[in-house]
Design a protein around this motif. Structure first.
Motif, PDB file in Angstrom:
ATOM      1  N   PRO A  29       0.807  -1.228   0.000  1.00  0.00           N
ATOM      2  CA  PRO A  29       0.000   0.000   0.000  1.00  0.00           C
ATOM      3  C   PRO A  29       0.838   1.275   0.000  1.00  0.00           C
ATOM      4  O   PRO A  29       1.829   1.381   0.733  1.00  0.00           O
ATOM      5  N   GLN A  30       0.434   2.196  -0.866  1.00  0.00           N
ATOM      6  CA  GLN A  30       0.975   3.557  -0.924  1.00  0.00           C
ATOM      7  C   GLN A  30       2.429   3.641  -1.366  1.00  0.00           C
ATOM      8  O   GLN A  30       3.040   4.713  -1.271  1.00  0.00           O
ATOM      9  N   THR A  40      -1.369   0.844  -5.062  1.00  0.00           N
ATOM     10  CA  THR A  40      -2.558   0.287  -4.427  1.00  0.00           C
ATOM     11  C   THR A  40      -2.796   0.923  -3.057  1.00  0.00           C
ATOM     12  O   THR A  40      -1.841   1.259  -2.358  1.00  0.00           O
ATOM     13  N   PRO A  41      -4.066   1.076  -2.650  1.00  0.00           N
ATOM     14  CA  PRO A  41      -4.365   1.577  -1.313  1.00  0.00           C
ATOM     15  C   PRO A  41      -4.466   0.468  -0.269  1.00  0.00           C
ATOM     16  O   PRO A  41      -4.569   0.736   0.927  1.00  0.00           O
ATOM     17  N   THR A  42      -4.437  -0.801  -0.723  1.00  0.00           N
ATOM     18  CA  THR A  42      -4.614  -1.919   0.197  1.00  0.00           C
ATOM     19  C   THR A  42      -3.719  -3.084  -0.219  1.00  0.00           C
ATOM     20  O   THR A  42      -3.459  -3.286  -1.405  1.00  0.00           O
ATOM     21  N   SER A  73       1.584  -5.483   4.233  1.00  0.00           N
ATOM     22  CA  SER A  73       2.482  -4.438   4.717  1.00  0.00           C
ATOM     23  C   SER A  73       3.911  -4.702   4.252  1.00  0.00           C
ATOM     24  O   SER A  73       4.270  -5.822   3.853  1.00  0.00           O
TER      25      SER A  73
END
Length: 345
Positions: free
Chosen positions: A275-276, A283-285, A288
Motif C-alpha cells: 500500500p501507498q 494500491t491503497p490496500t 504491509s
C-alpha cells in the motif's frame, strides 16, 4: 555487452555520503574494472551477490501502465550505498555490476502511442530487445556462480530473469511471485503483464506460485488459463489471507515453498502489492512492508534461491519530500535477502 554500463569508483563517490567514524556499504562494495573481461573478473572475486540495474519502463508503457519505473535504480543506489557496513550485513559480499543502458529504446518508446495498434507492436519489439539483454547478463552472472539481485524496470523483466537463470543452470526453474497481479496474461506481444506466461510457454518456467493476488484485478480469462495448468501454476489471494481469513500467511508460505523449493527458483517482488508505495499500479490496500520483508526472509534462506528481482517501483510518482522512500524500501528488501541467504554455504 555494449548496453552494460559498469559501476565505477566515481559512481561510488557520487552516491555515498562518507562520514567519519562510520563505514558505509559504498566503502566496501566490490566493483569490476574491465568491461570486456568483466564476467571472468566476476567469477574470480569473492562476492556472492551481484546487483544489476534495469532502468526502463517500456514494458510498463506497452501494458498501458504509468511510466516511472526507470527511476528506481538511481533512487535505490542513494540508499543502498549508505547502509552501514557492520556485523549484520557486510558490503564486501556484494558486487555492483552496473546497469543496462536502454536510453535509445526509451527515447524511441516515448514517441509511440500505446493506443495505436502499430505503435504498440513496436513497443512489443522494444521489450523483446530488452529481454535478450537481460537474459544474457543474468545467464553470465549465474554461470559465474553468483546470485543476481536485479533492481528496477517493469515486471516484463521477469522473463529475462527466468530465462537467464534457466540457461545458467541448464534446466527449467521455478518462481515465487509476491504480487497483486499474475502477469500471466495472453501471449499477445511482450509487455509487463505477460513475462511469466511467455517464460512458461517457452519452457524456462516450470512451477509458478503467485502470493497475495488481488481478486479485483485478475480477469476471468487469466484464472481460466491458470486452471488449465493448475498442477504447475498455483496462487493464493490477499483477500483469502487478510480479509476473509480463510488461510493464514504462515501456512501459505509453507504451501508455496512446497510448490517451488524442489529446484532452483527466482524470487519476484512487485512493489505495487504494498500500500501507498509509488509504483506503476499503486494500491491503497495490500500486505504491509513488514510482511514483505518476512516473505523475503522466508524464501531467501533456501539453497535453491537463484535470484531476487524487485520491480515496478516508481519514485518519480511519489511526492517530492518522500521521493527517497522507494529506494530505501528496496534497500531494506535487498539486505533482508542477503542477511538470511548468506548464512547458506
Amino acid at each position: 555487452m555494449h548496453l552494460l554500463q559498469l559501476f565505477s569508483r566515481s559512481d561510488i563517490t557520487k552516491y555515498t555520503r562518507f562520514r567519519q567514524g562510520e563505514i558505509k556499504f559504498g566503502e566496501r562494495i566490490q566493483i569490476l574494472s574491465n568491461l570486456e573481461h568483466c564476467f571472468t573478473e566476476l567469477k574470480e572475486n569473492d562476492s556472492k551477490y551481484v546487483v544489476l540495474g534495469i532502468p526502463e519502463d517500456i514494458g510498463v508503457r506497452a501494458n498501458f501502465g504509468r511510466t516511472g519505473t526507470a527511476t528506481a535504480w538511481e533512487n535505490f543506489l542513494s540508499s543502498f550505498l549508505n547502509i552501514q557496513h557492520n556485523r549484520f550485513c557486510k558490503g564486501n559480499q556484494i558486487t555492483i555490476l552496473g546497469h543496462l543502458d536502454f536510453t535509445e529504446a526509451m527515447d524511441a518508446a516515448s514517441q509511440l502511442d500505446v493506443n495505436q495498434k502499430e505503435d504498440r507492436k513496436q513497443l512489443f519489439k522494444l521489450v523483446e530487445s530488452i529481454d535478450k539483454e537481460v537474459s544474457h547478463i543474468v545467464t553470465q552472472i549465474v554461470k559465474a556462480d553468483k546470485i543476481p539481485i536485479i533492481i528496477g524496470g517493469g515486471h516484463n523483466n521477469a522473463y529475462g530473469n527466468i530465462k537467464g537463470l534457466a540457461l545458467g543452470k541448464a534446466k527449467s526453474v521455478n518462481v515465487i511471485n509476491f504480487d497483486a497481479h499474475t502477469d500471466f496474461r495472453p501471449l499477445e506481444g511482450r509487455h509487463s503483464g505477460n513475462g511469466f506466461s511467455y517464460a512458461f510457454e517457452e519452457g524456462f518456467l516450470k512451477n509458478y506460485f503467485i502470493f497475495g493476488l488481488h481478486e479485483n484485478y485478475t480477469p476471468k480469462s487469466v484464472f481460466d488459463s491458470i486452471k488449465a495448468v493448475a498442477d504447475k501454476v498455483k496462487y493464493n489471494t490477499y483477500e483469502q489471507i487478510r480479509i476473509r481469513k480463510e488461510k493464514s500467511f504462515d501456512t501459505e508460505l509453507l504451501a508455496a515453498q512446497k510448490h517451488i523449493d524442489n529446484s532452483f527458483y527466482g524470487i519476484e517482488i512487485d512493489l505495487d502489492s504494498i500500500p501507498q508505495v509509488a509504483s506503476s499500479a499503486i494500491t491503497p490496500t495490500g500486505f504491509s512492508a513488514e510482511r514483505l520483508r518476512q516473505f523475503i526472509h522466508f524464501f531467501g534462506k533456501s539453497k535453491n534461491a537463484g535470484y531476487l528481482h524487485i520491480c515496478e517501483g516508481a519514485p518519480n510518482l511519489d511526492t517530492e519530500k518522500n521521493s527517497h522512500l522507494v529506494g530505501k524500501l528496496i534497500a531494506y528488501l535487498v539486505t533482508d535477502f542477503i542477511k538470511i541467504n548468506s548464512e547458506k554455504i
